[in-house]
Design a protein around this motif. Structure first.
Motif, mmCIF file in Angstrom:
data_model
loop_
_atom_site.group_PDB
_atom_site.id
_atom_site.type_symbol
_atom_site.label_atom_id
_atom_site.label_comp_id
_atom_site.label_asym_id
_atom_site.label_seq_id
_atom_site.Cartn_x
_atom_site.Cartn_y
_atom_site.Cartn_z
ATOM 1 N N ARG A 24 3.577 -10.730 -3.254
ATOM 2 C CA ARG A 24 3.903 -9.628 -4.143
ATOM 3 C C ARG A 24 3.336 -8.307 -3.610
ATOM 4 N NH1 ARG A 24 7.255 -12.337 -5.378
ATOM 5 N NH2 ARG A 24 7.682 -13.462 -7.319
ATOM 6 N N LEU A 54 3.240 -6.731 -0.856
ATOM 7 C CA LEU A 54 2.383 -6.809 0.325
ATOM 8 C C LEU A 54 2.567 -5.557 1.187
ATOM 9 C CD1 LEU A 54 0.515 -9.201 0.861
ATOM 10 C CD2 LEU A 54 2.060 -9.911 2.683
ATOM 11 N N CYS A 81 -0.096 -12.602 7.709
ATOM 12 C CA CYS A 81 -0.713 -12.518 6.374
ATOM 13 C C CYS A 81 -0.573 -13.845 5.643
ATOM 14 C CB CYS A 81 -0.069 -11.394 5.557
ATOM 15 S SG CYS A 81 -0.455 -9.717 6.113
ATOM 16 N N THR A 105 -2.997 -16.407 6.859
ATOM 17 C CA THR A 105 -4.380 -16.004 6.559
ATOM 18 C C THR A 105 -5.140 -15.524 7.791
ATOM 19 O OG1 THR A 105 -5.584 -18.113 6.826
ATOM 20 C CG2 THR A 105 -4.424 -17.771 4.727
ATOM 21 N N GLY A 143 -1.550 -5.682 -2.123
ATOM 22 C CA GLY A 143 -0.651 -6.757 -2.500
ATOM 23 C C GLY A 143 -1.354 -8.102 -2.506
ATOM 24 N N THR A 144 -0.624 -9.135 -2.883
ATOM 25 C CA THR A 144 -1.217 -10.464 -3.034
ATOM 26 C C THR A 144 -0.354 -11.541 -2.395
ATOM 27 O OG1 THR A 144 -0.117 -10.826 -5.173
ATOM 28 C CG2 THR A 144 -2.326 -9.827 -5.207
ATOM 29 N N VAL A 145 -1.041 -12.600 -1.954
ATOM 30 C CA VAL A 145 -0.403 -13.839 -1.513
ATOM 31 C C VAL A 145 -1.008 -14.962 -2.336
ATOM 32 C CG1 VAL A 145 -0.062 -15.458 0.378
ATOM 33 C CG2 VAL A 145 -0.040 -13.003 0.843
ATOM 34 N N ASN A 146 -0.170 -15.787 -2.920
ATOM 35 C CA ASN A 146 -0.641 -16.950 -3.665
ATOM 36 C C ASN A 146 0.173 -18.149 -3.219
ATOM 37 O OD1 ASN A 146 -0.675 -18.973 -6.004
ATOM 38 N ND2 ASN A 146 -2.290 -17.538 -6.591
ATOM 39 N N ASP A 171 -5.593 -18.363 -3.540
ATOM 40 C CA ASP A 171 -5.607 -16.953 -3.169
ATOM 41 C C ASP A 171 -6.402 -16.781 -1.876
ATOM 42 O OD1 ASP A 171 -5.793 -14.237 -2.904
ATOM 43 O OD2 ASP A 171 -6.856 -13.885 -4.798
ATOM 44 N N ALA A 231 -7.436 -14.261 -0.444
ATOM 45 C CA ALA A 231 -8.425 -13.188 -0.503
ATOM 46 C C ALA A 231 -9.814 -13.730 -0.849
ATOM 47 C CB ALA A 231 -8.002 -12.138 -1.531
ATOM 48 N N ASP A 232 -9.854 -14.915 -1.465
ATOM 49 C CA ASP A 232 -11.114 -15.582 -1.779
ATOM 50 C C ASP A 232 -11.457 -16.531 -0.635
ATOM 51 O OD1 ASP A 232 -13.114 -16.567 -4.069
ATOM 52 O OD2 ASP A 232 -12.286 -18.330 -3.046
ATOM 53 N N ARG A 255 -9.265 -19.539 0.668
ATOM 54 C CA ARG A 255 -8.626 -19.345 1.974
ATOM 55 C C ARG A 255 -8.829 -20.574 2.854
ATOM 56 N NH1 ARG A 255 -10.599 -14.715 2.960
ATOM 57 N NH2 ARG A 255 -12.403 -15.260 4.240
#
Length: 278
Positions: free
Chosen positions: A5, A7, A45, A48, A55-58, A63, A65-66, A70
């Motif tokens: 979303r 990104l 992206c 990872t 933006g976000t990747v799920n 997630d 970003a964590d 990851r």
């Protein structure tokens, strides 16, 4: 389900991804686009190896970003980068075995069985004890694919996977990926429109960091309906034509004099959609 979303990724003054959105499920999705469209940045992206600016990747509820999430996501994905590196003095078996250790396959017997399995998947069993530096370019590409297949990942990310493959190897690759796509998510970036037409049930065309088409290969080909022609003489007003094997001229664009319409393909739709950018 994988959700991307808004990104965004910028390199200096160039925006490689510009608020990119994409949802992925089981199946094979192909990414098409000219050089610089953002395909590799998007895949990095998703794999990872690159953090977006916004933006976000799920993926699978994780997630990247964590840090802990990851790591959990990396256990569930396989990644073939555009320019895979390799240790030239390793044998093919030892290189894949080394990557398997990095992927936490710690039981030696099980790990070696897995290494043999993925080498067989890419038809490299006979080259298992050959030094990487002695392998051909196509064999090295297949070796990189074998590494991505370790552990039967739920998400397989492939950046230009058919580079250097001959027609027979490409056929084997297509059979393998189509089978994997029945039960997992496969995303591949390519410049080979014939691979998309033969392999992908879904195609996303990218331009300047955004998606300009998202649909089936047949839907992309239909973009060029009424724009592909065959004629006996070279068109005088177009530069988008070539002489076919039967001696006729195939033109993309406005109808040349005395030309007849012919069915468009994926490449025709792609070129029509992107115009000069393609």
């Amino acid at each position: 389900m994988i959700q991307i979303r808004q990104l965004t990724k910028t390199y200096g003054a160039k925006r490689a991804l510009d608020g990119f959105d994409l949802s992925l499920t089981t199946g094979v999705t192909g990414l098409l686009g000219p050089n610089g469209a953002g395909k590799t940045t998007l895949l990095r992206c998703l794999a990872t190896t690159l953090a977006p600016d916004a933006g976000t990747v799920n993926a699978f509820g994780l997630d990247p970003a964590d840090r802990a999430q990851r790591t959990a996501l990396r256990r569930r994905l396989g990644y073939l980068p555009q320019n895979p590196g390799a240790y030239p003095h390793f044998t093919a078996f030892d290189l894949v075995d080394y990557v398997a250790i990095l992927k936490e396959l710690t039981d030696r017997e099980h790990r070696h069985a897995e290494v043999r399995r993925v080498l067989a998947e890419v038809n490299l069993t006979q080259q298992a004890r050959t030094k990487v530096r002695k392998l051909s370019g196509g064999m090295r590409q297949r070796l990189a694919l074998a590494q991505a297949l370790l552990g039967e990942p739920d998400l397989l990310i492939l950046d230009e996977p058919t580079v250097g493959l001959d027609p027979e190897q490409r056929m084997i690759f297509r059979a393998l990926i189509s089978r994997l796509g029945e039960s997992r998510t496969v995303v591949l970036s390519t410049h080979q429109t014939e691979d998309v037409a033969a392999l992908c049930e879904r195609v996303v065309v990218m331009r300047a960091g955004r998606a300009v088409f998202d649909g089936t290969p047949g839907g992309l080909a239909a973009v060029a309906d009424g724009r592909v022609w065959l004629s006996q003489a070279a068109p005088a007003t177009s530069t988008l034509f070539w002489r076919t094997a039967d001696g006729r001229y195939r033109t993309l664009g406005e109808r040349p004099a005395a030309a007849e319409a012919t069915a468009p393909g994926v490449e025709d739709g792609y070129l029509t959609l992107l115009g000069e950018a393609a």
